[in-house]
Design a protein around this motif. Structure first.
Motif, PDB file in Angstrom:
ATOM      1  N   GLY A 307       0.810  -1.208   0.000  1.00  0.00           N
ATOM      2  CA  GLY A 307       0.000   0.000   0.000  1.00  0.00           C
ATOM      3  C   GLY A 307       0.845   1.259   0.000  1.00  0.00           C
ATOM      4  O   GLY A 307       2.062   1.235   0.168  1.00  0.00           O
ATOM      5  N   ILE A 308       0.169   2.378  -0.185  1.00  0.00           N
ATOM      6  CA  ILE A 308       0.836   3.674  -0.155  1.00  0.00           C
ATOM      7  C   ILE A 308       0.059   4.591   0.778  1.00  0.00           C
ATOM      8  O   ILE A 308      -1.165   4.480   0.916  1.00  0.00           O
ATOM      9  CB  ILE A 308       0.940   4.284  -1.572  1.00  0.00           C
ATOM     10  N   SER A 309       0.779   5.475   1.452  1.00  0.00           N
ATOM     11  CA  SER A 309       0.160   6.396   2.399  1.00  0.00           C
ATOM     12  C   SER A 309       0.859   7.740   2.295  1.00  0.00           C
ATOM     13  O   SER A 309       1.841   7.901   1.549  1.00  0.00           O
ATOM     14  CB  SER A 309       0.298   5.855   3.826  1.00  0.00           C
ATOM     15  N   LEU A 310       0.385   8.702   3.072  1.00  0.00           N
ATOM     16  CA  LEU A 310       1.046  10.003   3.100  1.00  0.00           C
ATOM     17  C   LEU A 310       2.484   9.873   3.590  1.00  0.00           C
ATOM     18  O   LEU A 310       3.370  10.592   3.130  1.00  0.00           O
ATOM     19  CB  LEU A 310       0.265  10.964   4.006  1.00  0.00           C
ATOM     20  N   ALA A 311       2.714   8.943   4.530  1.00  0.00           N
ATOM     21  CA  ALA A 311       4.075   8.753   5.042  1.00  0.00           C
ATOM     22  C   ALA A 311       5.030   8.329   3.940  1.00  0.00           C
ATOM     23  O   ALA A 311       6.202   8.725   3.925  1.00  0.00           O
ATOM     24  CB  ALA A 311       4.072   7.715   6.159  1.00  0.00           C
ATOM     25  N   HIS A 312       4.544   7.525   3.000  1.00  0.00           N
ATOM     26  CA  HIS A 312       5.396   7.058   1.905  1.00  0.00           C
ATOM     27  C   HIS A 312       5.765   8.196   0.954  1.00  0.00           C
ATOM     28  O   HIS A 312       6.717   8.072   0.174  1.00  0.00           O
ATOM     29  CB  HIS A 312       4.693   5.938   1.133  1.00  0.00           C
ATOM     30  N   LEU A 313       5.021   9.290   1.021  1.00  0.00           N
ATOM     31  CA  LEU A 313       5.336  10.457   0.197  1.00  0.00           C
ATOM     32  C   LEU A 313       6.224  11.454   0.938  1.00  0.00           C
ATOM     33  O   LEU A 313       6.825  12.326   0.315  1.00  0.00           O
ATOM     34  CB  LEU A 313       4.038  11.154  -0.238  1.00  0.00           C
ATOM     35  N   ARG A 314       6.314  11.308   2.266  1.00  0.00           N
ATOM     36  CA  ARG A 314       7.047  12.280   3.081  1.00  0.00           C
ATOM     37  C   ARG A 314       8.467  11.845   3.407  1.00  0.00           C
ATOM     38  O   ARG A 314       9.304  12.684   3.751  1.00  0.00           O
ATOM     39  CB  ARG A 314       6.291  12.529   4.391  1.00  0.00           C
ATOM     40  N   THR A 315       8.744  10.555   3.344  1.00  0.00           N
ATOM     41  CA  THR A 315      10.051  10.067   3.769  1.00  0.00           C
ATOM     42  C   THR A 315      10.458   8.854   2.943  1.00  0.00           C
ATOM     43  O   THR A 315       9.595   8.088   2.500  1.00  0.00           O
ATOM     44  CB  THR A 315      10.024   9.677   5.267  1.00  0.00           C
ATOM     45  N   PRO A 316      11.745   8.657   2.732  1.00  0.00           N
ATOM     46  CA  PRO A 316      12.185   7.428   2.064  1.00  0.00           C
ATOM     47  C   PRO A 316      12.214   6.229   3.005  1.00  0.00           C
ATOM     48  O   PRO A 316      12.504   5.121   2.568  1.00  0.00           O
ATOM     49  CB  PRO A 316      13.599   7.785   1.582  1.00  0.00           C
ATOM     50  N   TYR A 317      11.888   6.453   4.299  1.00  0.00           N
ATOM     51  CA  TYR A 317      11.967   5.381   5.291  1.00  0.00           C
ATOM     52  C   TYR A 317      10.654   5.255   6.068  1.00  0.00           C
ATOM     53  O   TYR A 317      10.623   5.462   7.278  1.00  0.00           O
ATOM     54  CB  TYR A 317      13.108   5.652   6.278  1.00  0.00           C
ATOM     55  N   PRO A 318       9.549   4.914   5.429  1.00  0.00           N
ATOM     56  CA  PRO A 318       8.271   4.866   6.153  1.00  0.00           C
ATOM     57  C   PRO A 318       8.124   3.670   7.088  1.00  0.00           C
ATOM     58  O   PRO A 318       7.490   3.774   8.132  1.00  0.00           O
ATOM     59  CB  PRO A 318       7.234   4.815   5.033  1.00  0.00           C
ATOM     60  N   GLU A 319       8.708   2.524   6.723  1.00  0.00           N
ATOM     61  CA  GLU A 319       8.594   1.334   7.569  1.00  0.00           C
ATOM     62  C   GLU A 319       9.526   0.250   7.047  1.00  0.00           C
ATOM     63  O   GLU A 319       9.904   0.234   5.875  1.00  0.00           O
ATOM     64  CB  GLU A 319       7.159   0.788   7.573  1.00  0.00           C
ATOM     65  N   GLY A 320       9.922  -0.635   7.951  1.00  0.00           N
ATOM     66  CA  GLY A 320      10.678  -1.801   7.531  1.00  0.00           C
ATOM     67  C   GLY A 320      12.182  -1.617   7.570  1.00  0.00           C
ATOM     68  O   GLY A 320      12.715  -0.731   8.240  1.00  0.00           O
ATOM     69  N   LEU A 321      12.870  -2.470   6.809  1.00  0.00           N
ATOM     70  CA  LEU A 321      14.325  -2.585   6.856  1.00  0.00           C
ATOM     71  C   LEU A 321      14.984  -1.862   5.682  1.00  0.00           C
ATOM     72  O   LEU A 321      14.543  -1.986   4.539  1.00  0.00           O
ATOM     73  CB  LEU A 321      14.707  -4.070   6.826  1.00  0.00           C
TER      74      LEU A 321
END
Length: 356
Positions: A307-321
């Motif tokens: 999925g995609i969210s606003l966080a994925h547009l704000r940072t290159p590091y939204p979640e995970g490794l």
């Protein structure tokens, strides 16, 4: 008729839902107030005061519904002051109560998420650390109305069951009031890891208090706060260090100060609420950085895992490794929520990392 119901029946149904929502919301508010570290007298007064406020707002919203009001556009100041708040409360309270109830019944603690995070943790275990170490991370707890004391206790019990060697906290302990911080930390102190518990600050803490006040709260809790500083921990296989920096945007972060006097040969775990410090940390050859802040997007649109969210547009590091050279960054989804108690395609996460 709507859905086979007469207008009178439909209005009675909505009214019943509204009344039930007020009762449930008061129940949640009462639990939140009781979890505060405030004098008993304050709680004894605050609970009925909250109840009276809810009754008045609800009564006003009913008056607006059943009594014709001469609305004008644009609204007059009197309408904005006297009519808009109860009108918003009347509808908003129903949706808020339904969301809170649905996510509580759906298992907001997220047992399935715990199984998922174990797999994620195995992938994050790769950076060589020179010693076997099980690290458990909690982040973005957001204690308050959407994360009450009972839920905090459940998460603490889960961490205890994981038997961590090291327990770390990476910020945002409260949602919108510092009053919930002492109770949150009190639950975290139940977790006794052999190599200790360490914490760093998030943006929410800085919104509601100064650094001196925050240091004092952590000092009283007994949990070391690493704010641009580090601790060296001795083990049978040699020392390792845990360093922490202040929030990158709302604090005063200083990685140089956090690492000052630390031998580069000592493996170091860096705690940073926001993950954007990672390139600089990798440049210092720090094996592993742990962060949070973005809740994994909290609400992601798309298929699970993609999925995609606003966080994925704000940072290159939204979640995970993530990896730069031999350095790794793991960004946890955290366990709490902000703005709304909803998580979609971003289940809560208690991060377990097995270092070797």
């Amino acid at each position: 008729m709507i859905f086979g119901l007469t207008f009178s029946s439909l209005r009675l149904l909505i009214l019943s839902l509204a009344v039930l929502s007020q009762i449930y919301l008061f129940y949640r508010v009462r639990k939140a107030i009781r979890s505060l570290h405030r004098p008993h007298r304050f709680k004894r007064l605050a609970i009925p005061a909250a109840g009276v406020a809810m009754v008045l707002l609800f009564a006003a919203s009913l008056y607006i519904v059943f009594k014709p009001i001469p609305w004008v556009y644009p609204p007059t100041p009197a309408q904005v002051v006297f009519f808009y708040p109860p009108a918003v409360w009347g509808l908003g309270s129903i949706f808020s109560a339904l969301l809170l109830l649905i996510f509580q019944l759906a298992g907001g603690i997220g047992g399935a998420a715990l199984r998922l995070l174990r797999k994620a943790a195995c992938r994050a275990a790769a950076p060589p650390f020179g010693r076997s170490l099980r690290v458990v991370q909690l982040t973005d707890i957001h204690a308050g109305l959407y994360m009450n004391r009972e839920q905090l206790r459940c998460y603490a019990d889960k961490v205890i069951s994981l038997q961590p060697d090291l327990f770390v906290l990476t910020g945002d302990y409260v949602s919108n009031s510092l009053s919930f911080l002492p109770g949150c930390l009190e639950e975290m102190t139940r977790i006794r890891a052999p190599y200790g518990t360490f914490a760093t600050l998030g943006n929410h803490e800085h919104w509601y208090a100064g650094l001196d006040e925050l240091r004092e709260i952590f000092r009283k809790s007994g949990i070391p706060l690493l704010n641009n500083e580090h601790r060296v921990i001795s083990t049978e296989r040699g020392p390792f260090a845990v360093a922490g920096i202040d929030d990158l945007r709302n604090g005063d972060p200083d990685l140089d100060a956090a690492l000052r006097g630390l031998d580069r040969a000592v493996p170091t775990l860096l705690l940073s609420h926001r993950p954007e410090i990672f390139p600089e940390a990798a440049g210092r050859a720090i094996p592993l950085t742990l962060s949070g802040h973005y809740h994994g997007g909290q609400i992601k649109i798309g298929p699970p895992g993609a999925g995609i969210s606003l966080a994925h547009l704000r940072t290159p590091y939204p979640e995970g490794l993530y990896r730069i050279g031999d350095s790794r960054l793991y960004v946890s989804r955290g366990i709490g929520t902000t703005f709304t108690p909803v998580r979609l395609n971003a289940p809560p996460e208690v991060t377990v990392i097995q270092l070797t």
